[in-house]
Design a protein around this motif. Structure first.
Motif: not given
Length: 333
Positions: A165, A169, A177, A196, A201, A203
């Motif tokens: 990840i 990124h 994600v 995240c 990010i 979820l």
């Protein structure tokens, strides 16, 4: 439930309804489908304020994307359309799985998905599984090029590990994600969720109802329709594990009855309570269950409620792995 407008949440910079709709089971894996009812379910979801519609190129060997495309005709601007690439299947042997994330494959598959969905762009395009043979930088770079070309708007990863990840990124901002996350699948909480959140990010939990098991509708293997992969390949539904896992559902159902809701609604509310950056995508092919799922968004849990739920369904209580051994090796790469 006659009408509703869901509150919204943010996945990175992308605003969506607080609950999405997973469309996989409409075309494969959970027994016989009904395209007419499935399309009506997607339409009802939009009426209720569900905007995140999720599919993948491998569901039904592309048939699910075609179905979703038909359902969204005339409604495209009302949804955030998500699909995935990366799992390669063999129609001669549907159980076979390969993984590809090379640049050529990414470019090839996005064109096929755009054609099947009958759209000019995809809002959120996920790598379905990480290819261990291809550096994630190559895959993320190919996705970044698709953003520049206007063919996709946002990029996502599914079942990726924390370092993957981070590396993706660094090439191009990852919007979401998607990983299995529910009361009986909590392994992402230690590493994936913190990464995240550090990077901003969103979820997207799939199977937030434990593949339907947490609803309490399944008591034995006989309750599954012919062709349902839960009764043939899923370890948690295997003999011995199924009976042990039923105790979890009974404990959850007892708590749900106290609140006047279903076990499934309580399980979904628990997932939704994990943060404002969490947008679960329970899958269903029937309007009845869609409406039950959406109603869970209005169920606000106190800290005491959450503690009671987690006591009823301890992290280590679930019997069996999420997937068969071969599929488990494809996770958290």
């Amino acid at each position: 439930m006659t009408g509703s407008t869901l509150p919204t949440r943010r996945l990175g910079t992308l605003e969506v309804g607080a609950q999405g709709l997973g469309c996989m089971g409409m075309s494969e894996f959970y027994g016989q489908g009904d395209d007419t009812e499935s399309i009506a379910t997607i339409h009802r979801a939009i009426e209720l304020g569900v905007t995140l519609i999720d599919t993948a190129d491998m569901y039904g060997f592309g048939r699910n994307e075609e179905l979703v495309g038909r359902a969204l005709a005339g409604k495209r601007d009302q949804v955030v359309l998500a699909t995935k690439f990366g799992i390669v299947r063999d129609e001669a042997d549907p159980s076979k799985r390969g993984i590809r994330g090379d640049e050529f494959y990414v470019r090839q598959q996005v064109e096929a998905s755009l054609r099947r969905l009958d759209v000019d762009h995809i809002d959120l395009y996920y790598q379905h599984r990480v290819d261990p043979e291809v550096p994630i930088e190559e895959t993320a770079g190919a996705l970044s090029s698709l953003v520049e070309q206007g063919k996709i708007r946002h990029i996502g990863l599914s079942e990726a590990g924390p370092e993957t990840i981070r590396r993706a990124h660094a090439v191009h901002p990852v919007t979401a994600v998607q990983t299995e996350w529910s009361l009986w699948s909590r392994d992402i909480e230690n590493e994936v969720v913190p990464v995240c959140r550090e990077l901003g990010i969103g979820l997207v939990p799939y199977s937030p109802l434990g593949r339907g098991f947490l609803t309490g509708r399944f008591k034995s293997k006989e309750d599954f329709a012919d062709g349902d992969f839960r009764q043939t390949t899923q370890p948690r539904f295997a003999e011995g594990n199924l009976e042990r896992n039923l105790a979890i559902v009974e404990a959850l159902r007892a708590l749900a009855e106290q609140k006047g809701v279903t076990a499934g609604q309580l399980a979904l509310a628990w997932v939704q309570a994990q943060g404002d950056d969490v947008v679960p995508i329970p899958g269903t092919k029937r309007r009845k269950y869609l409406e039950e799922n959406v109603a869970s968004v209005g169920l606000n849990l106190t800290a005491e409620d959450i503690a009671a739920i987690e006591e009823a369904v301890p992290v280590d209580a679930v019997a069996g792995e999420r997937y068969p051994e071969a599929a488990m090796r494809l996770l958290s790469r």
